[in-house]
Design a protein around this motif. Structure first.
Motif, PDB file in Angstrom:
ATOM      1  N   GLY A 179       7.811  -9.429 -14.259  1.00  0.00           N
ATOM      2  CA  GLY A 179       7.216  -8.807 -13.070  1.00  0.00           C
ATOM      3  C   GLY A 179       7.894  -7.551 -12.585  1.00  0.00           C
ATOM      4  O   GLY A 179       7.295  -6.803 -11.814  1.00  0.00           O
ATOM      5  N   LEU A 180       9.116  -7.320 -13.014  1.00  0.00           N
ATOM      6  CA  LEU A 180       9.851  -6.122 -12.586  1.00  0.00           C
ATOM      7  C   LEU A 180      10.647  -5.590 -13.775  1.00  0.00           C
ATOM      8  O   LEU A 180      11.097  -6.372 -14.633  1.00  0.00           O
ATOM      9  CB  LEU A 180      10.837  -6.453 -11.459  1.00  0.00           C
ATOM     10  N   THR A 181      10.894  -4.307 -13.768  1.00  0.00           N
ATOM     11  CA  THR A 181      11.611  -3.667 -14.871  1.00  0.00           C
ATOM     12  C   THR A 181      12.950  -4.326 -15.214  1.00  0.00           C
ATOM     13  O   THR A 181      13.218  -4.601 -16.392  1.00  0.00           O
ATOM     14  CB  THR A 181      11.778  -2.162 -14.581  1.00  0.00           C
ATOM     15  N   ALA A 216       5.793  -5.183 -15.805  1.00  0.00           N
ATOM     16  CA  ALA A 216       6.780  -4.115 -15.622  1.00  0.00           C
ATOM     17  C   ALA A 216       6.343  -2.833 -16.333  1.00  0.00           C
ATOM     18  O   ALA A 216       5.719  -2.887 -17.396  1.00  0.00           O
ATOM     19  CB  ALA A 216       8.143  -4.577 -16.121  1.00  0.00           C
ATOM     20  N   ALA A 217       6.701  -1.664 -15.741  1.00  0.00           N
ATOM     21  CA  ALA A 217       6.033  -0.430 -16.151  1.00  0.00           C
ATOM     22  C   ALA A 217       6.937   0.790 -16.312  1.00  0.00           C
ATOM     23  O   ALA A 217       6.453   1.916 -16.357  1.00  0.00           O
ATOM     24  CB  ALA A 217       4.910  -0.126 -15.156  1.00  0.00           C
ATOM     25  N   THR A 218       8.251   0.588 -16.388  1.00  0.00           N
ATOM     26  CA  THR A 218       9.122   1.720 -16.727  1.00  0.00           C
ATOM     27  C   THR A 218       8.885   2.075 -18.193  1.00  0.00           C
ATOM     28  O   THR A 218       8.839   1.184 -19.049  1.00  0.00           O
ATOM     29  CB  THR A 218      10.601   1.343 -16.497  1.00  0.00           C
ATOM     30  N   PHE A 221       1.078  -0.986 -18.156  1.00  0.00           N
ATOM     31  CA  PHE A 221       0.922   0.470 -18.085  1.00  0.00           C
ATOM     32  C   PHE A 221       2.310   1.078 -18.025  1.00  0.00           C
ATOM     33  O   PHE A 221       3.299   0.347 -18.003  1.00  0.00           O
ATOM     34  CB  PHE A 221       0.093   0.868 -16.858  1.00  0.00           C
ATOM     35  N   LEU A 225       4.558   4.189 -15.820  1.00  0.00           N
ATOM     36  CA  LEU A 225       4.488   5.102 -14.677  1.00  0.00           C
ATOM     37  C   LEU A 225       4.182   6.530 -15.089  1.00  0.00           C
ATOM     38  O   LEU A 225       3.331   7.182 -14.467  1.00  0.00           O
ATOM     39  CB  LEU A 225       5.766   5.003 -13.830  1.00  0.00           C
ATOM     40  N   TYR A 244      14.355   2.822  -8.395  1.00  0.00           N
ATOM     41  CA  TYR A 244      14.725   2.123  -9.637  1.00  0.00           C
ATOM     42  C   TYR A 244      13.780   2.603 -10.729  1.00  0.00           C
ATOM     43  O   TYR A 244      12.925   3.473 -10.465  1.00  0.00           O
ATOM     44  CB  TYR A 244      14.716   0.609  -9.438  1.00  0.00           C
ATOM     45  N   PRO A 280      10.833   2.400 -12.500  1.00  0.00           N
ATOM     46  CA  PRO A 280       9.492   2.982 -12.436  1.00  0.00           C
ATOM     47  C   PRO A 280       9.381   4.117 -11.412  1.00  0.00           C
ATOM     48  O   PRO A 280       8.656   5.097 -11.650  1.00  0.00           O
ATOM     49  CB  PRO A 280       8.603   1.797 -12.051  1.00  0.00           C
ATOM     50  N   PHE A 319       5.097   6.324  -4.996  1.00  0.00           N
ATOM     51  CA  PHE A 319       5.071   5.135  -5.851  1.00  0.00           C
ATOM     52  C   PHE A 319       5.943   4.061  -5.204  1.00  0.00           C
ATOM     53  O   PHE A 319       7.127   4.301  -4.911  1.00  0.00           O
ATOM     54  CB  PHE A 319       5.622   5.372  -7.274  1.00  0.00           C
ATOM     55  N   PRO A 327       6.412  -0.444  -5.746  1.00  0.00           N
ATOM     56  CA  PRO A 327       5.906  -1.539  -6.567  1.00  0.00           C
ATOM     57  C   PRO A 327       4.901  -2.405  -5.823  1.00  0.00           C
ATOM     58  O   PRO A 327       4.900  -2.441  -4.586  1.00  0.00           O
ATOM     59  CB  PRO A 327       7.172  -2.338  -6.905  1.00  0.00           C
ATOM     60  N   SER A 328       4.089  -3.087  -6.583  1.00  0.00           N
ATOM     61  CA  SER A 328       3.087  -3.999  -6.052  1.00  0.00           C
ATOM     62  C   SER A 328       3.713  -4.916  -5.007  1.00  0.00           C
ATOM     63  O   SER A 328       4.771  -5.505  -5.258  1.00  0.00           O
ATOM     64  CB  SER A 328       2.521  -4.833  -7.208  1.00  0.00           C
ATOM     65  N   ASP A 354      -0.467   1.597  -7.500  1.00  0.00           N
ATOM     66  CA  ASP A 354       0.406   0.489  -7.088  1.00  0.00           C
ATOM     67  C   ASP A 354       0.441   0.379  -5.563  1.00  0.00           C
ATOM     68  O   ASP A 354       0.674  -0.699  -5.021  1.00  0.00           O
ATOM     69  CB  ASP A 354       1.838   0.726  -7.597  1.00  0.00           C
ATOM     70  N   PHE A 361      -4.232  -5.033 -10.609  1.00  0.00           N
ATOM     71  CA  PHE A 361      -3.855  -4.536 -11.942  1.00  0.00           C
ATOM     72  C   PHE A 361      -2.906  -5.486 -12.662  1.00  0.00           C
ATOM     73  O   PHE A 361      -2.847  -5.501 -13.890  1.00  0.00           O
ATOM     74  CB  PHE A 361      -3.279  -3.119 -11.843  1.00  0.00           C
ATOM     75  N   MET A 362      -2.150  -6.289 -11.923  1.00  0.00           N
ATOM     76  CA  MET A 362      -1.271  -7.267 -12.559  1.00  0.00           C
ATOM     77  C   MET A 362      -2.112  -8.365 -13.233  1.00  0.00           C
ATOM     78  O   MET A 362      -1.822  -8.790 -14.355  1.00  0.00           O
ATOM     79  CB  MET A 362      -0.345  -7.898 -11.514  1.00  0.00           C
TER      80      MET A 362
HETATM   81  C1  DHB Z   1       7.037  -2.375 -11.616  1.00  0.00           C
HETATM   82  C2  DHB Z   1       6.683  -3.343 -10.696  1.00  0.00           C
HETATM   83  C3  DHB Z   1       5.527  -3.192  -9.978  1.00  0.00           C
HETATM   84  O1  DHB Z   1       5.160  -4.119  -9.066  1.00  0.00           O
HETATM   85  C4  DHB Z   1       4.696  -2.092 -10.161  1.00  0.00           C
HETATM   86  O2  DHB Z   1       3.587  -1.989  -9.422  1.00  0.00           O
HETATM   87  C5  DHB Z   1       5.050  -1.135 -11.079  1.00  0.00           C
HETATM   88  C6  DHB Z   1       6.226  -1.273 -11.813  1.00  0.00           C
HETATM   89  C7  DHB Z   1       8.299  -2.509 -12.378  1.00  0.00           C
HETATM   90  O3  DHB Z   1       9.280  -3.065 -11.841  1.00  0.00           O
HETATM   91  O4  DHB Z   1       8.342  -2.066 -13.527  1.00  0.00           O
END
Ligand code: DHB
Length: 395
Positions: free
Chosen positions: A105-107, A129-131, A146, A148, A174, A176, A226, A228-229, A256, A305-306
Motif C-alpha cells: 500500500g505504500l512505497t 505503491a507508485a514510486t 501506476f 507518479l 517521500y 512518490p 500530490f 497519498p490516498s 490521488d 484507483f487502488m
Molecule cells: C503511494 C501511496 C498512495 O496512497 C498513493 O496514492 C500513491 C503512492 C505510495 O506510497 O507509493
C-alpha cells in the motif's frame, strides 16, 4: 472361475490405477497460494479496504480455481509499517510456501519486501505503491498500479497549455511525492512554465496549516498537489477553510488527491479541480460501468484507483497461472506476466516486458457534480494521453 479371477484382477488393478491417478492428480493440484499484504489499519487503511473489496469481487466473478488449481487467498494486515510487511512476507514465503506475493500500500512497504521476492524467486505484484523506482528493486516485481511520473507529466503539460505560468509544488515528503515534484518541475519548465516554490509535507498525520500559509504567501498562479490516498479530504478541507479556493491560486493535482474513495464527501471546494490520473469511477466504458455497479452492490462504497489495481493484479495472476497450465513456479509465472495486455475498467493496459511496469492511458479530468450519476462528485475525463510509459524509464 479362472475367467472371473482374471476379471477381478483386471478391475482390481484398474481401481488401483485409478486411485493412484487420483492420488497423483490430488498431489499435483495443491492449492495455488496468493498472499496479499495490505494496510488494513492505520493511516492507509482505505487502501487495504479498497483492494480487499476488489480482489474478493474478482474471485466472486471469476471463480476460485484456475487450470484445475484451487486458488487460496490470504490477506494480512501490515498496518502500513515496513518492518511488519517484511516479516509477514518472510512468513508467507518460508512457512506458507506462497506462490505469489501481492499488495503493498505504500512505497516503503514495497521496498522492504523486494529482497525477499528476489531471494525466494517469488513474483511480487505491486497493486498500490507508485514510486517509479519500485520495479527496479527486484526482477520479480510486476506493477498493476501506476507511477507518479506517469500521471504527473500530463498535468504539467495541461497546466502550461492553459495559461498557468507560475506553480508551487506541494507534495508528501517521500518517494512518490519526490517523483511528482521532480517530474512536474522538469516537464513544466520544458513547457515554458516556472516552479516558484517547492513545499513538502510529512507523510505521517500531516497538519497542512503551516504549509498552506507558506503557499498563500508565495501567490503562484496554481498549486500542484500530490498526497497519498487517504489525505485528500483533509487537505481540501483546510484549503477551503483558509479561503485558498477563492484566493486566485488555482488547484491542480494528481488524482490521488481527488480520490474516488473520498471525493463525494469533499463538497464544493473540490469542484473544478483539474487533475490527471489513470482511473476514474466515472470512466465511461462498458466494462467500467459493470465493474462499478458490481463493486458498489457488494460494498456500498465507490471503487477508487487502488481497487482497480487490485482487481487487475488478480487478473494478471490468474492469466499467468492459466498460461502455465496450472503448474505455476516463480520464473514461469513471471515470464507469463511480462507483456500481458488486457482490458481493465480503466482502459487497456500493458505490462511492459522489459520494465515489468504498467503502460496505460492517463486522463485529464475535472471534478464535477454529475446530474446523471445521482448528482455526486466525480472526476470527469475530458482529455487523454494514450499508452503512457513511465517517463522515468523512457531512455
Ligand atoms: C503511494 C501511496 C498512495 O496512497 C498513493 O496514492 C500513491 C503512492 C505510495 O506510497 O507509493
Amino acid at each position: 472361475m479362472q475367467r472371473r479371477q482374471a476379471l477381478h484382477a483386471l478391475f482390481g488393478s484398474a481401481i488401483i490405477a485409478a486411485a493412484s491417478i487420483g492420488h497423483v492428480y490430488a498431489a499435483d493440484a495443491q492449492p495455488f497460494k496468493i498472499g496479499f499484504i495490505l494496510p488494513m489499519t492505520g493511516q492507509s487503511a482505505s487502501t487495504g479496504k479498497q483492494i480487499e473489496a476488489a480482489i474478493k469481487l474478482y474471485m466472486a466473478q471469476n471463480g476460485s480455481a484456475v487450470a484445475g488449481r484451487k486458488i487460496e487467498l490470504t490477506i494480512k494486515d501490515d498496518g502500513g509499517v515496513a518492518d511488519t510487511t517484511r516479516r509477514i512476507a518472510q512468513e508467507m514465503v518460508v512457512n506458507d510456501k506462497i506462490d505469489v506475493l501481492a499488495g503493498f500500500g505504500l512505497t516503503p512497504l514495497a521496498f522492504a519486501t523486494a529482497p525477499i521476492a528476489t531471494q525466494s524467486k517469488t513474483p511480487m505484484v505491486v497493486t498500490a505503491a507508485a514510486t517509479s523506482a519500485i520495479t527496479e528493486q527486484s526482477p520479480y516485481i510486476v506493477r498493476t498500479s501506476f507511477t507518479l511520473p506517469q500521471v504527473t507529466v500530463p498535468i504539467a503539460d495541461w497546466a502550461a497549455k492553459n495559461g498557468i505560468k507560475k506553480v508551487v509544488t506541494f507534495v508528501a515528503d517521500y518517494g512518490p511525492g519526490l517523483d511528482a515534484e521532480k517530474f512536474f518541475k522538469s516537464q513544466f519548465t520544458l513547457d515554458g512554465g516556472q516552479v516558484v516554490g517547492e513545499i513538502r509535507t510529512p507523510l505521517k498525520s500531516p497538519d497542512f496549516a503551516p504549509f498552506l500559509q507558506k503557499l498563500a504567501d508565495l501567490k503562484p498562479d496554481a498549486v500542484f498537489v500530490f498526497l497519498p490516498s487517504g489525505q485528500g479530504a483533509a487537505f481540501m478541507k483546510q484549503f477551503g477553510e483558509r479561503g485558498l479556493d477563492k484566493s486566485g491560486i488555482r488547484l491542480i493535482a494528481t488524482g490521488d488527491v481527488t480520490d474516488d474513495d473520498q471525493l463525494n464527501d469533499m463538497g464544493d471546494v473540490a469542484l473544478g479541480v483539474v487533475n490527471s490520473h489513470h482511473y476514474s469511477a466515472a470512466h465511461p466504458s462498458a466494462m467500467n460501468k459493470k465493474f462499478v455497479a458490481a463493486f458498489e452492490a457488494a460494498n456500498k462504497f465507490r471503487p477508487n484507483f487502488m481497487a482497480v489495481a487490485g482487481y487487475d493484479g488478480m487478473h494478471l495472476i490468474y492469466n499467468a497461472l492459466a498460461a502455465t497450465k496450472g503448474k505455476g513456479g516463480g520464473d514461469a509465472l513471471l515470464a507469463a506476466m511480462k507483456g500481458q495486455v488486457f482490458e481493465s475498467p480503466r482502459g487497456q493496459i500493458l505490462i511492459d516486458a522489459q520494465t515489468r511496469d504498467i503502460v496505460q492511458d492517463v486522463y485529464i479530468r475535472k471534478v464535477e457534480r454529475v446530474p446523471a450519476m445521482g448528482n455526486q462528485l466525480f472526476n470527469v475525463e475530458f482529455d487523454v494521453q494514450k499508452a503512457v510509459k513511465d517517463p522515468a524509464k523512457v531512455k
